[in-house]
Design an enzyme around this catalytic site. Sequence first.
Site, PDB file in Angstrom:
ATOM      1  CB  THR A 323     -57.972 -11.890  -6.493  1.00 45.67           C
ATOM      2  OG1 THR A 323     -57.532 -11.465  -7.785  1.00 45.67           O
ATOM      3  CG2 THR A 323     -58.711 -13.210  -6.600  1.00 45.67           C
ATOM      4  CB  CYS A 324     -55.880  -8.156  -3.234  1.00 52.36           C
ATOM      5  SG  CYS A 324     -57.283  -7.949  -2.140  1.00 52.36           S
ATOM      6  CG  ASP A 325     -52.759 -10.397  -9.000  1.00 52.43           C
ATOM      7  OD1 ASP A 325     -52.526  -9.669 -10.000  1.00 52.43           O
ATOM      8  OD2 ASP A 325     -51.977 -11.274  -8.606  1.00 52.43           O
TER       9      ASP A 325
END
Length: 376
Positions: A323-325
């Site tokens: 994920t983009c986290d």
Amino acid sequence: MNEKISRFLAESEPETPCLVIDLDVIRDNFLALREALPLARIFYAVKANPATPILALLRDLGACFDAASIFEIRDCMALGIGADRLSFGSTIKKRRHIAEAYEQGVRLFAFDSAAELDKLALAAPGARVFCRIFMEGAGADWPLSKKFGCDVEMARDLLIDAAGRGLVPYGVSFHVGSQQRDLGQWDVACARTALIFTALRARGIELKMVNIGGGFPARYRQEIPGATDYGHAIMAAVTRHFGNNLPEIIAEPGRGIAGDAGVIQTEVVLISKKSYGDQRRWVYLDIGKFGGLAETMDEAIKYRLRTPHDGGPEGPVVLAGPTCDEVDVLYDKANYHLPLALAVGDKVEILSAGAYTTTYCSVGFNGYPPLKEHYI
Ligand SMILES: *Cc1c(COP(=O)(O)O)cnc(C)c1O
């Protein structure tokens, strides 16, 4: 990895990431714990993995169930599990949920505070209640300290109070911390519990039950003692502190039943470096903290990994989710190594991932669907 799961993965080539649970291992783990603790009634901690095939199997094996919420109680009852086999073990319950459980026939409830006792007195008159005492969680990889339990003095007073309010002060519970590797912790807990039994007896109240909680481990990176070692240590602790006058014993294993039964298969999405001189590769899998691996928080639970290149030369890696986290990193400090031959598209298996994974999965964070589950 066990052969049944390997064969399933090879033959069905399921979409990844997915969890595959071998129900035979669930059965073996349950029977092993029951054999190791023949005097205890086993209440499976539903929250570890509440999948219907697991609950149905354990129901048929005669297990009881520890529910963390009214929703788990409803799920159990929908499977025909009688209220007499359920314990409402959360210490944080809404009054209307207590009332619903009570109406459905549940008569065993946990508490650790005066305010919760108030709710129980109003919504569950005559029920058996047990007070959870505080444990520090020393020796546990996933401690359950601070948030739960009260000290011995308070537990004593609350149990005395319960008797005067139309409840049955039934016993004492504790949880020594999840993935507890120190067998001595049950002795500490039983010593505290026995103090409360003695204090209540002096007031003419006979407590009946010790709830020794969960804490039974799964096999992650570190070696762990076997079920029989836990059984011996726990029975020695109970006997030391209660002598011949043994109380009724309840155990609430979650991880110890579901953990080793499951494998998560993942796929390598990307392998990269951040600079030309970077010593470590970043390996990104198609599962991360938000896909079900929440227990890698603070790198607490260290899963064992399998790759198609095991046995070949290895190098250090940072392991991360897709994920983009920024926080979606699984292992940075835990010193993981993976084969140098590992390539994008390879399958990587995460072992002993049957507990506390599917239900920790986010609801579509970054658009990713929930972790797929197969029960074989
Ligand atoms: C979570 C929990 C368990 C299960 O713990 P494990 O370490 O997974 O065995 C048992 N009892 C209570 C009250 C819990 O909250």
